[in-house]
Design a protein around this motif. Structure first.
Motif, short mmCIF file in Angstrom:
data_model
loop_
_atom_site.label_atom_id
_atom_site.label_comp_id
_atom_site.label_asym_id
_atom_site.label_seq_id
_atom_site.Cartn_x
_atom_site.Cartn_y
_atom_site.Cartn_z
N GLY A 155 69.59 69.31 34.51
CA GLY A 155 69.53 70.76 34.60
C GLY A 155 68.91 71.30 35.86
N SER A 156 68.13 70.48 36.56
CA SER A 156 67.45 70.91 37.78
C SER A 156 67.17 69.70 38.65
N TYR A 157 66.87 69.96 39.93
CA TYR A 157 66.66 68.87 40.89
C TYR A 157 65.64 69.28 41.94
N ASP A 158 64.98 68.26 42.52
CA ASP A 158 64.33 68.49 43.81
C ASP A 158 65.25 67.87 44.84
N CYS A 159 64.87 67.92 46.11
CA CYS A 159 65.83 67.56 47.16
C CYS A 159 66.31 66.11 47.05
N SER A 160 65.38 65.18 46.92
CA SER A 160 65.80 63.77 46.86
C SER A 160 66.24 63.37 45.46
N GLY A 161 65.84 64.16 44.45
CA GLY A 161 66.38 63.93 43.11
C GLY A 161 67.88 64.16 43.11
N LEU A 162 68.32 65.18 43.86
CA LEU A 162 69.75 65.47 43.96
C LEU A 162 70.50 64.36 44.70
N THR A 163 69.99 63.96 45.87
CA THR A 163 70.71 62.95 46.66
C THR A 163 70.71 61.58 45.99
N SER A 164 69.59 61.21 45.37
CA SER A 164 69.53 59.89 44.72
C SER A 164 70.45 59.84 43.50
N GLN A 165 70.51 60.93 42.74
CA GLN A 165 71.39 60.95 41.58
C GLN A 165 72.86 61.02 41.99
N ALA A 166 73.13 61.70 43.09
CA ALA A 166 74.52 61.77 43.57
C ALA A 166 75.03 60.39 43.96
N TRP A 167 74.21 59.63 44.64
CA TRP A 167 74.64 58.29 45.04
C TRP A 167 74.60 57.31 43.87
N ALA A 168 73.73 57.57 42.89
CA ALA A 168 73.75 56.75 41.67
C ALA A 168 75.07 56.97 40.93
N ALA A 169 75.56 58.22 40.95
CA ALA A 169 76.85 58.52 40.32
C ALA A 169 77.99 57.81 41.02
N ALA A 170 77.79 57.51 42.31
CA ALA A 170 78.80 56.76 43.08
C ALA A 170 78.58 55.26 42.98
N LYS A 171 77.66 54.89 42.06
CA LYS A 171 77.33 53.47 41.81
C LYS A 171 76.76 52.78 43.05
N ARG A 172 75.97 53.56 43.81
CA ARG A 172 75.25 53.03 44.97
C ARG A 172 73.79 53.50 44.88
N PRO A 173 72.98 52.86 44.06
CA PRO A 173 71.60 53.30 43.90
C PRO A 173 70.85 53.28 45.24
N ILE A 174 70.06 54.33 45.48
CA ILE A 174 69.27 54.43 46.70
C ILE A 174 67.84 54.78 46.33
N PRO A 175 66.89 54.67 47.26
CA PRO A 175 65.50 55.02 46.93
C PRO A 175 65.38 56.45 46.42
N ARG A 176 64.35 56.68 45.62
CA ARG A 176 64.17 57.99 44.96
C ARG A 176 63.69 59.08 45.91
N THR A 177 62.84 58.74 46.89
CA THR A 177 62.23 59.78 47.71
C THR A 177 62.91 59.92 49.07
N SER A 178 62.80 61.11 49.65
CA SER A 178 63.42 61.35 50.96
C SER A 178 62.80 60.45 52.03
N GLN A 179 61.51 60.21 51.93
CA GLN A 179 60.85 59.37 52.94
C GLN A 179 61.24 57.90 52.79
N GLU A 180 61.42 57.43 51.56
CA GLU A 180 61.90 56.06 51.35
C GLU A 180 63.37 55.94 51.74
N GLN A 181 64.14 56.98 51.53
CA GLN A 181 65.53 56.98 51.98
C GLN A 181 65.58 56.84 53.51
N TRP A 182 64.72 57.55 54.19
CA TRP A 182 64.64 57.47 55.65
C TRP A 182 64.15 56.10 56.10
N ARG A 183 63.20 55.56 55.39
CA ARG A 183 62.60 54.28 55.79
C ARG A 183 63.51 53.08 55.52
#
Length: 357
Positions: free
Chosen positions: A267-295
């Motif tokens: 029902g709601s998202y923060d910034c990296s909650g949105l991107t991590s769930q979007a890629w999880a839906a594409a069956k490509r799990p990624i780190p939860r946080t924006s900083q871990e995604q960058w790292r």
């Protein structure tokens, strides 16, 4: 196993049960928390221009975003450590049961030897004058010795494993408590920043609030125009990958849903909650946080960007949006705003990462 080890194992099991019972709040890699805390009192807005108020509110929400990343990272680590403690607790229980079984086996062998006058059956047969029985006795002695040695070796290994499990559980428990402290500290900072920003906005008249939104949109448009005029998107005309299209479809379907810090949907998202769930839906799990995604995710030059890639913003990597093409991103902006489309250059870009490289 001595009493100290038993006590440590018992304490660990209790701790694991406590972890399972404790409520954990679900929540965008590690970044220093804002050094400055939000002011407790809000200066009279009459002494500031609306543009100054807008910049102050923007700064407060950015600090809240950085603290949210710290909270989310600590929460993810706490989840992992909780799971590891539960597994270790099971391993400790299994190890204790195995030790009890091995001790029973060793005890049975000792009792058998005692009933035979201190000699195992094979040793008694060695004393016979019958050559055939003598050879059988020798084999039985060897087998008995090997069986006893095997039981003792297994007992030693199991005791060593149990000691290791107990030590690991203790270390993980310490880390878990440390991350809980980090979570509490980050939450306090988030709440303070957001509360102060909301108070600033609430002190404005309705027409000033409307004008504030206009200034916010103008600032984003000006930054986007400057980015586009720099030639950043020149000759970029790539198509999304199959996984990227799935991630984009998920993210854009969330447009209109509110930003809530630490939220991962539906029902709601923060910034990296949105991107991590979007890629999880594409069956490509990624780190939860924006900083871990960058790292952790592969970095891509802006000139090589394609739809589905993630754009990381600000020097502390505290915000992220998904590039959808034509110079736009879909993102969850901040508290008080909904998931939306905006210009990819409307904020200071740190870099681009690709989840499916």
């Amino acid at each position: 196993m001595n009493r100290r080890h038993c006590a440590a194992a018992a304490i660990t099991l209790v701790c694991a049960l406590a972890v399972l019972a404790a409520p954990v709040q679900a929540m965008a890699a590690p970044v220093p928390e804002p050094s400055a805390t939000a002011p407790a009192t809000v200066p009279a807005t009459g002494k500031k221009t609306l543009e100054e108020v807008r910049e102050e509110i923007d700064t407060l929400y950015r600090k809240a975003g950085a603290a949210t990343d710290a909270y989310n990272l600590a929460e993810e680590q706490a989840k992992k450590q909780s799971g590891e403690i539960v597994q270790l607790a099971k391993a400790i229980a299994d190890g204790q049961a195995r030790i009890a079984e091995l001790k029973n086996t060793a005890g049975a062998q000792a009792r058998e030897q005692y009933r035979n006058g201190g000699l195992p059956p094979g040793a008694q047969l060695v004393l016979t004058d019958d050559p055939r029985l003598f050879l059988d006795g020798v084999n039985q002695v060897r087998q008995g010795q090997q069986a006893t040695k095997s039981v003792l070796a297994q007992l030693k290994r199991t005791q060593e494993d149990l000691e290791t499990y107990t030590q690991d559980a203790s270390i993980n428990w310490t880390k878990l408590e440390s991350n809980r402290v980090k979570q509490a500290k980050a939450k306090k900072s988030i709440d303070a920043q957001i509360a102060t920003a909301k108070k600033l906005e609430s002190q404005l008249e309705k027409k000033e609030q409307a004008r504030l939104l206009e200034l916010e949109q103008q600032a984003a448009s000006t930054a986007q125009a400057a980015w586009l005029s720099s030639g950043a998107l020149k000759d970029i005309n790539r198509e999304a990958s199959a996984s990227g299209r799935q991630a984009i479809a998920f993210a854009t379907a969330q447009i209109g849903k509110p930003y809530v810090w630490g939220a991962e949907g539906p029902g709601s998202y923060d910034c990296s909650g949105l991107t991590s769930q979007a890629w999880a839906a594409a069956k490509r799990p990624i780190p939860r946080t924006s900083q871990e995604q960058w790292r952790l995710l592969p970095r891509i030059a802006i000139r090589d960007m394609r739809p589905g890639d993630l754009i990381i913003y600000h020097s502390d990597a505290s915000h992220v949006g998904m590039y959808v093409g034509d110079g736009a991103i879909v993102h969850a902006p901040r508290p008080g705003r909904n998931v939306t489309l905006t210009g990819a250059g409307s904020m200071a870009i740190l870099g681009v990462v690709r989840p499916d490289k």
